[in-house]
Design a protein around this motif. Structure first.
Motif, mmCIF file in Angstrom:
data_model
loop_
_atom_site.group_PDB
_atom_site.id
_atom_site.type_symbol
_atom_site.label_atom_id
_atom_site.label_comp_id
_atom_site.label_asym_id
_atom_site.label_seq_id
_atom_site.Cartn_x
_atom_site.Cartn_y
_atom_site.Cartn_z
ATOM 1 N N ARG A 103 -41.180 5.269 -112.461
ATOM 2 C CA ARG A 103 -41.590 3.962 -113.010
ATOM 3 C C ARG A 103 -40.628 2.858 -112.564
ATOM 4 N NH1 ARG A 103 -42.412 7.252 -117.496
ATOM 5 N NH2 ARG A 103 -40.580 6.417 -118.548
ATOM 6 N N HIS A 163 -41.044 -0.848 -110.544
ATOM 7 C CA HIS A 163 -40.430 -2.136 -110.889
ATOM 8 C C HIS A 163 -39.643 -2.696 -109.711
ATOM 9 C CE1 HIS A 163 -41.533 -2.379 -115.091
ATOM 10 N NE2 HIS A 163 -41.167 -1.125 -115.263
ATOM 11 N N LYS A 176 -37.081 -11.878 -113.021
ATOM 12 C CA LYS A 176 -37.557 -11.525 -114.362
ATOM 13 C C LYS A 176 -36.829 -10.257 -114.787
ATOM 14 C CE LYS A 176 -42.183 -13.294 -113.497
ATOM 15 N NZ LYS A 176 -43.584 -12.956 -113.327
ATOM 16 N N LEU A 177 -36.020 -10.376 -115.822
ATOM 17 C CA LEU A 177 -35.264 -9.231 -116.317
ATOM 18 C C LEU A 177 -35.794 -8.795 -117.671
ATOM 19 C CD1 LEU A 177 -31.664 -10.425 -115.389
ATOM 20 C CD2 LEU A 177 -33.097 -8.804 -114.148
ATOM 21 N N PHE A 178 -35.518 -7.547 -118.027
ATOM 22 C CA PHE A 178 -35.906 -7.017 -119.326
ATOM 23 C C PHE A 178 -34.834 -7.382 -120.352
ATOM 24 C CE2 PHE A 178 -38.191 -4.376 -116.339
ATOM 25 C CZ PHE A 178 -39.434 -4.281 -116.933
ATOM 26 N N VAL A 179 -35.240 -7.521 -121.592
ATOM 27 C CA VAL A 179 -34.290 -7.771 -122.667
ATOM 28 C C VAL A 179 -33.489 -6.495 -122.868
ATOM 29 C CG1 VAL A 179 -34.047 -8.321 -125.110
ATOM 30 C CG2 VAL A 179 -35.841 -9.417 -123.762
ATOM 31 N N GLU A 180 -32.170 -6.616 -122.778
ATOM 32 C CA GLU A 180 -31.329 -5.429 -122.931
ATOM 33 C C GLU A 180 -31.094 -5.156 -124.408
ATOM 34 O OE1 GLU A 180 -28.206 -4.494 -120.344
ATOM 35 O OE2 GLU A 180 -28.957 -5.757 -118.726
ATOM 36 N N ASP A 181 -31.485 -3.957 -124.810
ATOM 37 C CA ASP A 181 -31.368 -3.558 -126.214
ATOM 38 C C ASP A 181 -30.367 -2.424 -126.391
ATOM 39 O OD1 ASP A 181 -32.776 -1.619 -124.914
ATOM 40 O OD2 ASP A 181 -34.487 -1.606 -126.283
ATOM 41 N N ALA A 221 -33.505 -0.330 -119.847
ATOM 42 C CA ALA A 221 -33.422 -1.755 -119.518
ATOM 43 C C ALA A 221 -32.200 -2.035 -118.642
ATOM 44 C CB ALA A 221 -33.365 -2.580 -120.790
ATOM 45 N N ARG A 222 -31.092 -1.391 -118.924
ATOM 46 C CA ARG A 222 -29.869 -1.618 -118.154
ATOM 47 C C ARG A 222 -30.045 -1.197 -116.698
ATOM 48 N NH1 ARG A 222 -25.867 1.733 -116.761
ATOM 49 N NH2 ARG A 222 -26.640 3.366 -118.119
ATOM 50 N N THR A 267 -32.927 -0.679 -115.012
ATOM 51 C CA THR A 267 -33.976 -1.471 -114.367
ATOM 52 C C THR A 267 -33.456 -2.862 -114.008
ATOM 53 O OG1 THR A 267 -35.636 -0.242 -115.616
ATOM 54 C CG2 THR A 267 -36.350 -2.278 -114.567
ATOM 55 N N ASN A 268 -32.729 -3.501 -114.909
ATOM 56 C CA ASN A 268 -32.174 -4.820 -114.626
ATOM 57 C C ASN A 268 -31.161 -4.768 -113.485
ATOM 58 O OD1 ASN A 268 -33.725 -6.107 -116.537
ATOM 59 N ND2 ASN A 268 -32.133 -6.120 -118.105
#
Length: 111
Positions: free
Chosen positions: A41, A45, A60-65, A70-71, A73-74
C-alpha cells in the motif's frame, strides 16, 4: 512433430507473462504477511506522490498520530518530493517498497 515445440514455447511464454509483476501470495500465518501488505500500500502512495510531484501539486502528508504507518509513508513522500533522482514511476515504486521494507524490518518480501 513441429507442433510440440511450438506448443511448448507458447506455454512457456504465456506462463512468464502471467506471472510478471504480481506479488506472490503470502500465507496469513507468516509473521511478516501484514508488513508486506502494508508496504504494498505504501508503494501505491509513493507512486501517487511521484505523479503529484510531476504535476506540480503541493505535498500532501498524513496526520502523524504516533503510528509507524503515517511516519513511514510521510518519510517516503517527502523523499520523493526532495529527490529528483526518482525520475520515473518505476523508480518511485521501487524506492517506496525498499524504504518501507527496510523501515518495517520485513524479511524476504516478494517482488
Amino acid at each position: 512433430m513441429k507442433r510440440f515445440p511450438l506448443l511448448l514455447l507458447a506455454l512457456l511464454a504465456s506462463g512468464g507473462a502471467m506471472a510478471h509483476g504480481h506479488a506472490g501470495q503470502v500465507d496469513d500465518s507468516m509473521p511478516d504477511a501484514q508488513k508486506i501488505r502494508f508496504c504494498e500500500r505504501v508503494r501505491d502512495h509513493a507512486l501517487q506522490a511521484f505523479y503529484n510531484r510531476e504535476r506540480g501539486t503541493p505535498i500532501k502528508l498524513f496526520v502523524e498520530d504516533g503510528s509507524d504507518g503515517a511516519r513511514i509513508t510521510n518519510h517516503i513522500i517527502k523523499r520523493i518530493y526532495d529527490e529528483p533522482q526518482i525520475s520515473s514511476p518505476k523508480k518511485a515504486e521501487a524506492f517506496g517498497r525498499a524504504t518501507c521494507n527496510e523501515m518495517m524490518g520485513t524479511k524476504g518480501a516478494p517482488e
